[in-house]
Motif scaffolding. Structure first.
Motif, PDB file in Angstrom:
ATOM      1  N   VAL A  42     -86.533  53.834  31.988  1.00  0.00           N
ATOM      2  CA  VAL A  42     -87.429  53.173  30.673  1.00  0.00           C
ATOM      3  C   VAL A  42     -85.694  53.863  29.939  1.00  0.00           C
ATOM      4  N   ARG A  43     -84.471  53.961  30.982  1.00  0.00           N
ATOM      5  CA  ARG A  43     -83.667  54.408  29.922  1.00  0.00           C
ATOM      6  C   ARG A  43     -82.777  53.672  29.100  1.00  0.00           C
ATOM      7  N   GLY A  44     -82.453  54.786  28.099  1.00  0.00           N
ATOM      8  CA  GLY A  44     -81.033  53.206  27.232  1.00  0.00           C
ATOM      9  C   GLY A  44     -82.342  52.252  26.283  1.00  0.00           C
ATOM     10  N   ALA A  45     -84.160  52.917  26.601  1.00  0.00           N
ATOM     11  CA  ALA A  45     -84.443  51.932  24.953  1.00  0.00           C
ATOM     12  C   ALA A  45     -84.936  52.410  24.176  1.00  0.00           C
ATOM     13  N   ASP A  46     -84.864  51.285  23.277  1.00  0.00           N
ATOM     14  CA  ASP A  46     -85.074  51.876  22.032  1.00  0.00           C
ATOM     15  C   ASP A  46     -86.495  51.816  21.745  1.00  0.00           C
ATOM     16  N   PRO A  47     -86.441  52.614  20.919  1.00  0.00           N
ATOM     17  CA  PRO A  47     -88.444  52.466  20.070  1.00  0.00           C
ATOM     18  C   PRO A  47     -89.814  50.939  20.186  1.00  0.00           C
ATOM     19  N   GLN A  48     -88.211  50.056  20.105  1.00  0.00           N
ATOM     20  CA  GLN A  48     -88.886  48.630  20.188  1.00  0.00           C
ATOM     21  C   GLN A  48     -89.068  48.606  21.834  1.00  0.00           C
ATOM     22  N   GLN A  49     -88.274  48.922  22.510  1.00  0.00           N
ATOM     23  CA  GLN A  49     -88.416  48.586  24.048  1.00  0.00           C
ATOM     24  C   GLN A  49     -89.074  49.200  24.940  1.00  0.00           C
ATOM     25  N   VAL A  50     -88.989  50.545  24.098  1.00  0.00           N
ATOM     26  CA  VAL A  50     -90.200  51.918  24.589  1.00  0.00           C
ATOM     27  C   VAL A  50     -91.759  50.967  24.651  1.00  0.00           C
ATOM     28  N   GLN A  51     -91.475  50.291  23.205  1.00  0.00           N
ATOM     29  CA  GLN A  51     -93.574  49.692  22.146  1.00  0.00           C
ATOM     30  C   GLN A  51     -93.928  48.361  24.266  1.00  0.00           C
ATOM     31  N   ALA A  52     -92.440  48.067  23.903  1.00  0.00           N
ATOM     32  CA  ALA A  52     -92.470  46.664  25.008  1.00  0.00           C
ATOM     33  C   ALA A  52     -92.777  47.145  26.741  1.00  0.00           C
ATOM     34  N   PHE A  53     -91.811  48.127  26.301  1.00  0.00           N
ATOM     35  CA  PHE A  53     -92.509  48.703  28.017  1.00  0.00           C
ATOM     36  C   PHE A  53     -93.698  48.849  28.232  1.00  0.00           C
ATOM     37  N   VAL A  54     -94.808  49.618  27.317  1.00  0.00           N
ATOM     38  CA  VAL A  54     -96.228  50.636  27.437  1.00  0.00           C
ATOM     39  C   VAL A  54     -97.128  48.749  26.896  1.00  0.00           C
ATOM     40  N   ALA A  55     -97.239  48.330  26.466  1.00  0.00           N
ATOM     41  CA  ALA A  55     -97.222  46.842  26.368  1.00  0.00           C
ATOM     42  C   ALA A  55     -97.257  46.480  27.975  1.00  0.00           C
ATOM     43  N   MET A  56     -96.615  46.477  28.340  1.00  0.00           N
ATOM     44  CA  MET A  56     -96.773  45.223  30.020  1.00  0.00           C
ATOM     45  C   MET A  56     -97.000  46.232  30.734  1.00  0.00           C
ATOM     46  N   GLY A  57     -97.569  47.750  30.602  1.00  0.00           N
ATOM     47  CA  GLY A  57     -98.638  48.566  31.059  1.00  0.00           C
ATOM     48  C   GLY A  57     -98.531  49.973  31.562  1.00  0.00           C
ATOM     49  N   GLY A  58     -96.799  49.728  31.395  1.00  0.00           N
ATOM     50  CA  GLY A  58     -96.059  51.162  31.519  1.00  0.00           C
ATOM     51  C   GLY A  58     -97.003  52.907  31.219  1.00  0.00           C
ATOM     52  N   THR A  59     -96.979  53.954  32.138  1.00  0.00           N
ATOM     53  CA  THR A  59     -97.125  55.073  30.783  1.00  0.00           C
ATOM     54  C   THR A  59     -96.444  56.470  32.177  1.00  0.00           C
ATOM     55  N   VAL A  60     -95.847  56.107  32.398  1.00  0.00           N
ATOM     56  CA  VAL A  60     -94.879  57.635  32.783  1.00  0.00           C
ATOM     57  C   VAL A  60     -93.441  57.064  32.606  1.00  0.00           C
ATOM     58  N   ASP A  61     -92.544  58.328  32.302  1.00  0.00           N
ATOM     59  CA  ASP A  61     -91.060  57.740  32.333  1.00  0.00           C
ATOM     60  C   ASP A  61     -90.103  59.539  32.400  1.00  0.00           C
ATOM     61  N   HIS A  62     -89.337  59.065  32.885  1.00  0.00           N
ATOM     62  CA  HIS A  62     -88.378  60.089  33.336  1.00  0.00           C
ATOM     63  C   HIS A  62     -86.995  60.530  32.657  1.00  0.00           C
ATOM     64  N   GLU A  63     -87.069  59.285  32.056  1.00  0.00           N
ATOM     65  CA  GLU A  63     -85.344  59.118  31.546  1.00  0.00           C
ATOM     66  C   GLU A  63     -85.222  59.516  29.897  1.00  0.00           C
ATOM     67  N   SER A  64     -85.988  60.027  29.344  1.00  0.00           N
ATOM     68  CA  SER A  64     -85.365  60.555  27.988  1.00  0.00           C
ATOM     69  C   SER A  64     -84.728  61.516  28.050  1.00  0.00           C
ATOM     70  N   VAL A  65     -83.407  61.404  27.410  1.00  0.00           N
ATOM     71  CA  VAL A  65     -82.490  62.233  27.355  1.00  0.00           C
ATOM     72  C   VAL A  65     -82.463  62.824  25.543  1.00  0.00           C
ATOM     73  N   SER A  66     -83.161  62.399  25.123  1.00  0.00           N
ATOM     74  CA  SER A  66     -83.013  63.005  22.718  1.00  0.00           C
ATOM     75  C   SER A  66     -84.468  63.641  22.756  1.00  0.00           C
ATOM     76  N   VAL A  67     -84.370  64.197  21.997  1.00  0.00           N
ATOM     77  CA  VAL A  67     -86.284  64.444  21.930  1.00  0.00           C
ATOM     78  C   VAL A  67     -86.431  63.575  20.808  1.00  0.00           C
ATOM     79  N   ALA A  68     -85.405  62.502  20.494  1.00  0.00           N
ATOM     80  CA  ALA A  68     -86.169  60.840  19.864  1.00  0.00           C
ATOM     81  C   ALA A  68     -87.152  60.093  20.996  1.00  0.00           C
ATOM     82  N   ASP A  69     -86.097  60.396  22.357  1.00  0.00           N
ATOM     83  CA  ASP A  69     -86.950  59.623  23.394  1.00  0.00           C
ATOM     84  C   ASP A  69     -88.286  59.784  23.618  1.00  0.00           C
ATOM     85  N   VAL A  70     -88.485  61.776  23.524  1.00  0.00           N
ATOM     86  CA  VAL A  70     -89.587  61.994  24.233  1.00  0.00           C
ATOM     87  C   VAL A  70     -90.508  61.188  23.096  1.00  0.00           C
ATOM     88  N   LEU A  71     -90.087  61.299  22.004  1.00  0.00           N
ATOM     89  CA  LEU A  71     -91.226  60.840  20.984  1.00  0.00           C
ATOM     90  C   LEU A  71     -91.471  59.710  20.584  1.00  0.00           C
TER      91      LEU A  71
END
Lengths: 587, 587
Positions: A206-235
């Motif tokens: 989920v590299r470079g995803a904004d919060p809305q895109q993160v929501q979209a990916f989780v809505a698809m069923g994704g529950t693990v990601d390793h592409e956080s590059v900032s605290v905002a990404d983690v949160l």
């Protein structure tokens, strides 16, 4: 049946095969340190605590842990074996030395070159090693190129991904680029549904995803990601319910930028786990996810929590926690005996109940497997290339032209979109070593029929010759950077002769070569040999004027890698990973 | 496909069906309270946070959450529907009023009486209700009686348990008594292995296990248990890697004795979750696992953690967290809107995106399902019983004899082994109302051919008449306590006529009856009716001299219940649940 024996030992009705005695157990479930002995039967733990007397018989091996901490073996939540350039048999020995007893991998690179059968062969070989594999079906091998509108490799089909979900030891889907699912389907949502229905895990890229895109990916069923590059990404991910694999690997040292999500923002540590993603051979010699554990402790997290992030939290993220991730009954007896907790200083390592490392010494011999014949000799070029194939023509006349140039970063693996003015001779755009602008080419080496393409790249500071590789993330084509077409053509031919790998050439001579005969992706040699070849490659590149550290890695990541920014190369030309736009060389 | 729509709403490309607007979300993943709106599409959550403007269209329903906290709907980690005496359609309405939107159940009682087909019918009916079911295959229906060496009911076979694992929405195995696996196999270890191989969960009934037995059960693969009654129990389980369901239900108010594992010992809360196990109709009217959440907060745990124990931690324990347990994308839109966090004061409840409760008012009509014919008229007695069938003979002459007596507790559901001296008349041992010693009988009502047995019981203070029930945990036979054989025989005949339930009789007359026509286990009436019948039963029992609260529940738990201490009754005589020894009435 092994579990029947575990029960008998736990109840003191039979002696254990081995007892780890006198140590203090790192209890990652409860966040405690507990004085406890550990009884082992076969490859699994039978009991932990004050053992029944009868669990120690005359044949029971005693593994002395007096003065030591008994940590669960660490599990790397995301590690590509092929990025170590080593056979997993070699890489796992190095990992074990650092107390790492498990890794998650989907063999996406191997899948791109060799298809599902290569994945099966790799999985079978790795399952025999003294390291636990969390296998994940490599969706990116299916999506690679497809998501950028490029010709995909044969790789794996969506049907094969469905089949892999039913392979024993498959925990779900490996890193799936979010954008390829957001904008297209290609059967991915159906694959996600099937995965979830089997109780398995959809992991994201989920590299470079904004919060809305993160929501979209989780809505698809994704529950693990390793592409956080900032605290905002983690949160954004943790609040959406994702397990965040905080990464500290070669070229991707993100962890220090992430950990304050816990140390400052104070979110629950249950959502946080650790991984490396990429470990070059020199790195894997120095350590893997154990370094991430140490960094986490150094950032102010208590060691038990840090170790949990590198063991139980990873196991839980993949729903493998009934088999690994803690020193508890029924789990595999994979553990690191530590001299110090705060530095994760490893004295001994136990894998499947067997002592495998003592004071850095490897106590066993992992024979490197022999792979099926189709996994070697995989550099399939459409023809023999010549100097004139590496020309970039223009029809704008012979005045200088403004061209789009891939900008290589000194510090990380992202690229930028640069513009340079280059001269034209006889309708051909010229590289300009004085401006550090070299030519770069990608050639189909997978029999796709997608041809080749040439463009310009900046950052290598090549004064002469060429460097080339068959190893490039999510692409695995033949990639070359050079100052002249003759050396670039020569490099391509030599890589075909070698069956793949990396090479540095000058004036029609090989300065250094690093053979990777397995799928053109990794070596069949010992890690000592590989480290030596790497030094030779680096020295040869420096002799061409290159001042970059590990220029072949930078070259590798200048090509079609999933969502990694920004201007990238393919055998079908330049494109941007953000907009997925294909772009001409001439601006 | 629903998930495609979720993605579009998350990205602001389509409007949501509904938005819960203006509230503060209880973020159980990160242990935070977050100002956020919640977009819903169909039955699931599409996005949480600052929603894209376009997610709110002209047709979007706005659910006002201003000033409210948005909690995930609570999930009861272990609740037997049939112990509510209500149809799940009725019970779930009451649960929903308290913000409970999910329960875990395996329908073991229904399985004992009606076999796998009854389980399937119950599951299908419950899946249609406005409550989420975490279905678990009912191993105790297979093991019941078997583990005590008694004639088992036809119930379910081990093959049927294997099949149930593949039913949609089956998350693993329901409470499996540890001792039945420790000492025997009966295919259980193979079933456990199959469950683990499918990535599903083995839950235990690890009542009374010492730490070594806990280790043994975990070594078998068990990872969830609800039978802790002390802090030591909690610690033994949590340190072994089990998720501990802390129970607060009717007759089993264990939670206050457990919670200091967190508040004082300080173990990580990730291992702790909540359940009720048994909720009588009056209890379910007052609340369920929400009461446990309140008790947890009262014990000093912060509300977000307490809510997590009643939602996410339960979902994670059963690996259902991709579908439920938090307010995050992709999960079902099941939530409780709270006026106060610290008291879990519910204003509104949303289930599957639909408002189902507002200020205690139920906004829908769950029609009670009609079940297949084989699920009614299930009281199959071998013959008509008469007064003389309820004699306990002795061949020791007519002097007083020392007899073994089941001691019923006023405060909980355990029984003790008592000894009393009773007189003998014409070779028949006499009950002694003055000493509070009544007769008790269990009769096969499942067509097993296992007959009947009579013994003595103390604690009911019956002066006359009899009480009887077809509802008794892990047994589901016909159980009677009475002062004379004539009334006991009459009660048995009346229960057959009624098709099962509970009854109080005296002098050949029915004083009160509570029909349970569905499998003899639960009512087909409204909860208002059921509460009224319960009051009548209680009053009638009091008219016989009984001072116990809920004597029919005490009667129920005097029979062959899994590992519940201590002296118990079966149609094949007395036995102890700890030693599994069968014992004679005459000591």
């Amino acid at each position: 049946m092994e579990r029947r024996s575990l029960i008998k030992v736990a109840l003191g009705r039979e002696p254990a095969d081995a007892i780890v005695a006198g140590g203090q157990v790192v209890s990652v479930h409860t966040n405690e340190i507990l004085r406890a002995d550990v009884a082992i039967v076969g490859s699994r733990i039978a009991a932990v605590g004050d053992l029944p007397k009868a669990s120690c018989g005359p044949q029971t091996r005693i593994i002395d842990a007096a003065g030591l901490f008994i940590s669960p073996g660490l599990i790397d939540g995301h590690l590509h074996y092929h990025h170590t350039y080593l056979d997993p048999a070699e890489a796992s020995k190095l990992l074990l030395r650092h107390g790492i007893t498990g890794t998650a991998d989907g063999f996406y690179g191997e899948a791109i070159v060799g298809g599902a059968e290569a994945v099966r062969a790799l999985k079978q070989a790795t399952d025999k090693l003294k390291i636990r594999l969390i296998f994940l079906a490599p969706t990116s091998a299916y999506l690679q190129n497809r998501m950028f509108g490029l010709t995909p490799a044969k790789a794996v089909s969506i049907e094969e991904l469905h089949e892999m979900l039913d392979w024993e030891g498959c925990y779900g889907l490996d890193e799936t680029p979010f954008s390829s699912v957001i904008d297209k389907d290609g059967g991915m949502l159906g694959l996600f549904e099937a995965t979830l229905a089997k109780g398995k895990i959809v992991t994201g890229h989920v590299r470079g995803a904004d919060p809305q895109q993160v929501q979209a990916f989780v809505a698809m069923g994704g529950t693990v990601d390793h592409e956080s590059v900032s605290v905002a990404d983690v949160l954004a991910r943790a609040r959406a319910g994702m397990k965040v694999l905080m990464r500290f690997g070669s070229g991707v040292p993100d962890l220090p930028n992430l950990i304050s999500a816990y140390t400052e923002v104070g979110i629950s540590p249950r959502q946080l786990a650790l991984c490396t993603d990429v470990l070059l051979p020199e790195a894997v010699f120095e350590g893997g996810v154990d370094i991430a554990v140490r960094k986490t402790i150094a950032a102010g997290i208590d060691p038990v929590n840090a170790i949990a992030m590198g063991s139980l939290n990873v196991a839980e993220a993949f729903r493998a926690d009934h088999d690994m991730g803690s020193i508890t009954p029924g789990r595999f007896a994979d553990m690191a005996l530590l001299e110090e907790l705060g530095t994760f200083k490893v004295r001994k390592v136990i894998f499947g109940g067997e002592e495998v490392v003592d004071r850095g010494r490897i106590l066993f011999d992992n024979k490197r497997p022999s792979y099926p014949a189709f996994m070697t000799d995989t550099v399939r070029l459409a023809r023999t290339f010549r100097a004139e194939d590496f020309k970039v023509p223009t029809n704008r006349g012979d005045g200088p032209v403004r061209v789009r140039v891939i900008g290589v970063s000194k510090t990380d693996l992202v690229t930028s979109e640069l513009f340079e003015t280059l001269s034209v001779v006889d309708g051909v755009i010229q590289p300009d070593p004085a401006k550090d602008v070299a030519m770069t080419a990608m050639i189909d080496r997978l029999g796709k029929g997608s041809g080749m393409s040439v463009a310009f790249i900046k950052g290598f500071q090549l004064k002469a010759g060429a460097i080339a590789s068959t190893h490039n993330a999510v692409c695995e084509n033949l990639a070359i950077a050079g100052t002249n077409g003759a050396d670039m053509a020569f490099a391509a031919g030599e890589l075909r002769r070698m069956g793949g790998g990396q090479i540095v050439v000058r004036d029609g001579k090989v300065l250094a070569e690093f053979r990777m005969p397995i799928l053109g992706l990794f070596s069949d040699q010992s890690y000592e040999e590989v480290l030596e070849r790497r030094r030779e490659i680096q020295a040869a590149a420096e002799s061409l004027g290159c001042t970059l550290n590990d220029p072949l890695l930078k070259l590798e990541f200048s090509y079609a890698c999933a969502e990694f920014p920004l201007l990238r190369m393919s055998e079908e030309g330049l494109f941007r990973t953000d907009t997925k736009q294909h772009l001409s060389v001439v601006a």
